[in-house]
Scaffold this motif. Structure first.
Motif, PDB file in Angstrom:
ATOM      1  N   ILE A 281      44.845  -5.815  39.456  1.00  0.00           N
ATOM      2  CA  ILE A 281      43.558  -5.739  40.374  1.00  0.00           C
ATOM      3  C   ILE A 281      43.170  -6.376  41.619  1.00  0.00           C
ATOM      4  CG2 ILE A 281      41.232  -5.295  39.776  1.00  0.00           C
ATOM      5  CD1 ILE A 281      41.912  -5.210  36.750  1.00  0.00           C
ATOM      6  N   PRO A 282      43.305  -5.942  42.803  1.00  0.00           N
ATOM      7  CA  PRO A 282      42.806  -6.143  43.864  1.00  0.00           C
ATOM      8  C   PRO A 282      41.225  -6.961  43.870  1.00  0.00           C
ATOM      9  CG  PRO A 282      43.382  -4.335  44.024  1.00  0.00           C
ATOM     10  CD  PRO A 282      43.285  -4.384  42.500  1.00  0.00           C
ATOM     11  N   GLU A 283      40.946  -8.182  44.658  1.00  0.00           N
ATOM     12  CA  GLU A 283      40.166  -9.042  43.644  1.00  0.00           C
ATOM     13  C   GLU A 283      39.207  -8.428  44.550  1.00  0.00           C
ATOM     14  OE1 GLU A 283      40.253 -13.234  46.231  1.00  0.00           O
ATOM     15  OE2 GLU A 283      41.561 -12.294  47.426  1.00  0.00           O
ATOM     16  N   SER A 284      37.826  -8.337  44.206  1.00  0.00           N
ATOM     17  CA  SER A 284      37.044  -8.479  45.053  1.00  0.00           C
ATOM     18  C   SER A 284      36.580  -7.184  44.645  1.00  0.00           C
ATOM     19  CB  SER A 284      36.663  -8.669  45.945  1.00  0.00           C
ATOM     20  OG  SER A 284      36.411  -9.904  46.712  1.00  0.00           O
ATOM     21  N   THR A 285      37.325  -6.397  43.911  1.00  0.00           N
ATOM     22  CA  THR A 285      36.845  -5.073  43.289  1.00  0.00           C
ATOM     23  C   THR A 285      35.625  -5.098  42.539  1.00  0.00           C
ATOM     24  OG1 THR A 285      39.716  -4.743  43.210  1.00  0.00           O
ATOM     25  CG2 THR A 285      37.915  -3.168  42.208  1.00  0.00           C
ATOM     26  N   PRO A 286      34.622  -3.830  42.955  1.00  0.00           N
ATOM     27  CA  PRO A 286      33.478  -3.924  42.444  1.00  0.00           C
ATOM     28  C   PRO A 286      33.259  -3.959  41.194  1.00  0.00           C
ATOM     29  CG  PRO A 286      33.471  -2.788  44.726  1.00  0.00           C
ATOM     30  CD  PRO A 286      35.188  -3.350  44.170  1.00  0.00           C
ATOM     31  N   LEU A 287      32.640  -4.143  40.250  1.00  0.00           N
ATOM     32  CA  LEU A 287      33.053  -3.263  38.797  1.00  0.00           C
ATOM     33  C   LEU A 287      32.677  -2.200  38.153  1.00  0.00           C
ATOM     34  CD1 LEU A 287      30.796  -6.385  36.925  1.00  0.00           C
ATOM     35  CD2 LEU A 287      32.860  -5.993  37.609  1.00  0.00           C
ATOM     36  N   ASN A 288      31.669  -1.199  39.020  1.00  0.00           N
ATOM     37  CA  ASN A 288      31.619  -0.204  38.311  1.00  0.00           C
ATOM     38  C   ASN A 288      32.953   0.960  39.170  1.00  0.00           C
ATOM     39  OD1 ASN A 288      31.146  -0.472  41.658  1.00  0.00           O
ATOM     40  ND2 ASN A 288      29.676   1.277  41.743  1.00  0.00           N
ATOM     41  N   VAL A 289      33.988   0.444  39.990  1.00  0.00           N
ATOM     42  CA  VAL A 289      35.119   0.955  40.387  1.00  0.00           C
ATOM     43  C   VAL A 289      36.213   0.396  39.282  1.00  0.00           C
ATOM     44  CG1 VAL A 289      36.616   1.367  42.395  1.00  0.00           C
ATOM     45  CG2 VAL A 289      34.651   1.045  42.545  1.00  0.00           C
ATOM     46  N   GLN A 290      36.305  -0.299  39.495  1.00  0.00           N
ATOM     47  CA  GLN A 290      37.168  -1.374  37.767  1.00  0.00           C
ATOM     48  C   GLN A 290      36.699  -0.816  36.670  1.00  0.00           C
ATOM     49  OE1 GLN A 290      40.444  -2.791  39.079  1.00  0.00           O
ATOM     50  NE2 GLN A 290      40.704  -2.257  36.893  1.00  0.00           N
ATOM     51  N   LEU A 291      35.716  -0.675  36.601  1.00  0.00           N
ATOM     52  CA  LEU A 291      35.137   0.433  35.139  1.00  0.00           C
ATOM     53  C   LEU A 291      36.022   1.967  34.745  1.00  0.00           C
ATOM     54  CD1 LEU A 291      34.162   0.891  32.679  1.00  0.00           C
ATOM     55  CD2 LEU A 291      31.722   1.625  33.500  1.00  0.00           C
ATOM     56  N   LEU A 292      36.232   2.272  36.502  1.00  0.00           N
ATOM     57  CA  LEU A 292      36.603   3.850  36.574  1.00  0.00           C
ATOM     58  C   LEU A 292      37.989   3.615  36.360  1.00  0.00           C
ATOM     59  CD1 LEU A 292      33.905   5.028  38.522  1.00  0.00           C
ATOM     60  CD2 LEU A 292      33.908   5.718  36.649  1.00  0.00           C
ATOM     61  N   LYS A 293      37.740   2.193  37.021  1.00  0.00           N
ATOM     62  CA  LYS A 293      40.535   2.602  37.071  1.00  0.00           C
ATOM     63  C   LYS A 293      40.807   2.247  35.672  1.00  0.00           C
ATOM     64  CE  LYS A 293      40.217   1.315  41.746  1.00  0.00           C
ATOM     65  NZ  LYS A 293      41.052   0.523  42.838  1.00  0.00           N
ATOM     66  N   PHE A 294      40.109   1.619  34.664  1.00  0.00           N
ATOM     67  CA  PHE A 294      40.227   1.281  33.259  1.00  0.00           C
ATOM     68  C   PHE A 294      40.312   2.083  32.619  1.00  0.00           C
ATOM     69  CE2 PHE A 294      39.233  -4.078  32.726  1.00  0.00           C
ATOM     70  CZ  PHE A 294      40.145  -3.409  33.397  1.00  0.00           C
ATOM     71  N   GLN A 295      39.187   3.471  33.406  1.00  0.00           N
ATOM     72  CA  GLN A 295      39.629   4.428  32.019  1.00  0.00           C
ATOM     73  C   GLN A 295      40.257   5.495  32.257  1.00  0.00           C
ATOM     74  OE1 GLN A 295      35.882   7.519  32.641  1.00  0.00           O
ATOM     75  NE2 GLN A 295      35.883   7.677  31.041  1.00  0.00           N
ATOM     76  N   ARG A 296      40.331   5.792  34.105  1.00  0.00           N
ATOM     77  CA  ARG A 296      40.930   7.185  34.299  1.00  0.00           C
ATOM     78  C   ARG A 296      42.688   5.982  34.145  1.00  0.00           C
ATOM     79  NH1 ARG A 296      40.389   5.453  39.502  1.00  0.00           N
ATOM     80  NH2 ARG A 296      38.693   6.807  39.209  1.00  0.00           N
ATOM     81  N   ASN A 297      43.480   4.606  33.878  1.00  0.00           N
ATOM     82  CA  ASN A 297      44.619   4.692  34.102  1.00  0.00           C
ATOM     83  C   ASN A 297      44.362   4.525  32.864  1.00  0.00           C
ATOM     84  OD1 ASN A 297      45.426   4.167  36.494  1.00  0.00           O
ATOM     85  ND2 ASN A 297      44.052   2.109  36.792  1.00  0.00           N
ATOM     86  N   LYS A 298      43.283   4.044  31.520  1.00  0.00           N
ATOM     87  CA  LYS A 298      43.669   3.960  30.177  1.00  0.00           C
ATOM     88  C   LYS A 298      44.349   2.192  29.685  1.00  0.00           C
ATOM     89  CE  LYS A 298      45.159   8.738  28.788  1.00  0.00           C
ATOM     90  NZ  LYS A 298      43.375   9.513  29.191  1.00  0.00           N
ATOM     91  N   GLU A 299      43.944   1.595  30.577  1.00  0.00           N
ATOM     92  CA  GLU A 299      43.583   0.266  30.062  1.00  0.00           C
ATOM     93  C   GLU A 299      42.489  -0.516  30.397  1.00  0.00           C
ATOM     94  OE1 GLU A 299      46.606  -1.534  30.944  1.00  0.00           O
ATOM     95  OE2 GLU A 299      47.659   0.484  31.828  1.00  0.00           O
TER      96      GLU A 299
END
Length: 425
Positions: A281-299
């Motif tokens: 995960i790149p640093e400074s990624t907003p939490l709302n963006v990372q939450l969607l990325k976790f869901q999309r990538n199933k991580e």
């Protein structure tokens, strides 16, 4: 009007003043409505809300109708008042009628009805919508003509007259709406909604487990050390690395390691084969963006890297969810309550590892959050040095006493109560 009796003219004048008050109150009531509550009631099938929403869909026509009616009534009332004044007082009656009618209209046809409409906009609007809807159909040609002339003049001035019917709220405005909901929304739910809105302002850096606290297994260790770490694993997943955390080789599910043990196939080769690929995960990624990325990538877990590709921390899906609903009781990390010790004098004894954002939220403080994420980091940044003895400092109006220093870190800090400045007389 010479043939009309004074009593009839007086009654007509009173009626016109009442009608003027109706138009004035209707205008204020319509414009004072909560548009979101109105939209909700209309969707629920409330007939009055539906009528009002239809009228407000073209506010220029609604205002045109109200002003046409109000001005016609006021002009006619002025003419009648002038006739009455001249009948009763002669030529002096014109001045008396003008002053008296101005006061009467101001009190009974403007201030009073508009105040009542501002206090009870729904009652006034829903009731007046019957008459306004009828008048809109009856006087539509006149209203259309007046609005056509008005809109044409505004266009000549370069002003837009279209209305898209959408009243969008910014996140700040929505936050204010939630805060002012009061008893309509339970406080716990308000906090959760506010936390969701704040996800875009918080980055993974703010909630990550720092590099030095990441629990991992060095696959180059001997088997006894690896077995001991797996047996006492505090988390469901462990980072596998070779000698240094920057040399990560995979993310191991502890239960998968147990399965290998049960099948008597436990060796380094199978251990590495069972590990999942690392999700970075790149640093400074907003939490709302990372939450969607976790869901999309199933991580559910990822390692945070800086611009040079070095690992600086770890964040999990649970960490982000805790930002919304609060800390989970299953967390093995120390909670904020365990890191803060209230003292009898109103001060607090706080661990240096305490998160600044959590302190601000819990104690309603205003420590800066645009730099270090821990209290220790904030103190070191302020001093620009590592203190070698106990000392006192002040940060953003907070008096702090460094009480314990070890391992090049400020381990414990006493924060004194904030003294309110005396107001000048």
């Amino acid at each position: 009007m010479d043939d009309i009796s004074t009593g009839t003219l007086t009654s007509l004048l009173v009626l016109l003043i009442v009608i003027s008050g109706y138009f004035s109150g209707s205008e204020t009531g319509m414009m004072s409505l909560n548009r979101y509550r109105l939209r909700h009631l209309a969707k629920q099938g409330h007939k009055g809300a539906k009528r009002v929403e239809k009228l407000l869909s073209r506010p220029d026509r609604l205002i045109g109708l109200i002003l046409i009616g109000n001005n016609l009534v006021n002009i006619l009332a002025s003419a009648i008042a002038t006739i009455l004044g001249m009948r009763l007082f002669g030529d002096l009656g014109v001045a008396i009628a003008t002053g008296g009618l101005t006061m009467v209209v101001l009190v009974f046809a403007e201030v009073t009805p508009k105040t009542l409409a501002a206090l009870y906009p729904e009652r006034v609007s829903y009731a007046s919508s019957f008459v306004l809807s009828f008048l809109m159909r009856l006087l539509y040609p006149l209203v259309w003509t007046v609005n056509g002339i008005t809109n044409g003049f505004l266009k000549l001035l370069g002003l837009a007259t279209s209305h898209n019917g959408k009243d969008n709220l910014s996140s700040e405005e929505l936050r204010t709406v939630v805060n002012e909901a009061g008893g309509l929304i339970p406080r716990l739910h308000q906090n959760m909604l506010i936390s969701i809105l704040e996800l875009e302002e918080v980055t993974v850096n703010d909630i990550m487990v720092p590099r030095n606290e990441i629990t991992g297994i060095n696959v180059n260790d001997d088997w006894k050390a690896i077995m001991r770490q797996l047996t006492h694993a505090p988390h469901g997943r462990m980072v596998l690395y070779r000698d240094n955390i920057d040399e990560v080789v995979g993310m191991l599910r502890v239960r998968e390691a147990y399965r290998i043990m049960v099948e008597n196939e436990f060796n380094k080769e199978n251990l590495l084969r069972a590990a999942d690929e690392i999700y970075f995960i790149p640093e400074s990624t907003p939490l709302n963006v990372q939450l969607l990325k976790f869901q999309r990538n199933k991580e559910r877990i990822g390692l945070i890297v800086d611009e040079y590709g070095d690992i600086i921390g770890l964040v999990t899906l649970e960490d982000i969810l805790e930002e919304i609903v609060g800390e989970f009781t299953t967390s093995v990390s120390p909670s904020l309550a365990e890191e803060i010790t209230p003292l009898p004098d109103g001060s607090y004894l706080i661990e240096g590892s305490a998160n600044i954002r959590d302190l601000n939220k819990s104690l309603n403080w205003s420590l800066p959050t645009d730099g270090p994420r821990t209290l220790n980091g904030l103190v070191l940044e302020h001093l620009e040095d590592i203190p070698d003895s106990k000392m006192s400092i002040e940060i953003n109006g907070h008096q702090m006493e460094i009480t314990e220093i070890a391992d090049n870190m400020v381990k414990q800090i006493k924060v004194l109560p904030v003294l309110k400045k005396n107001k000048r007389e």
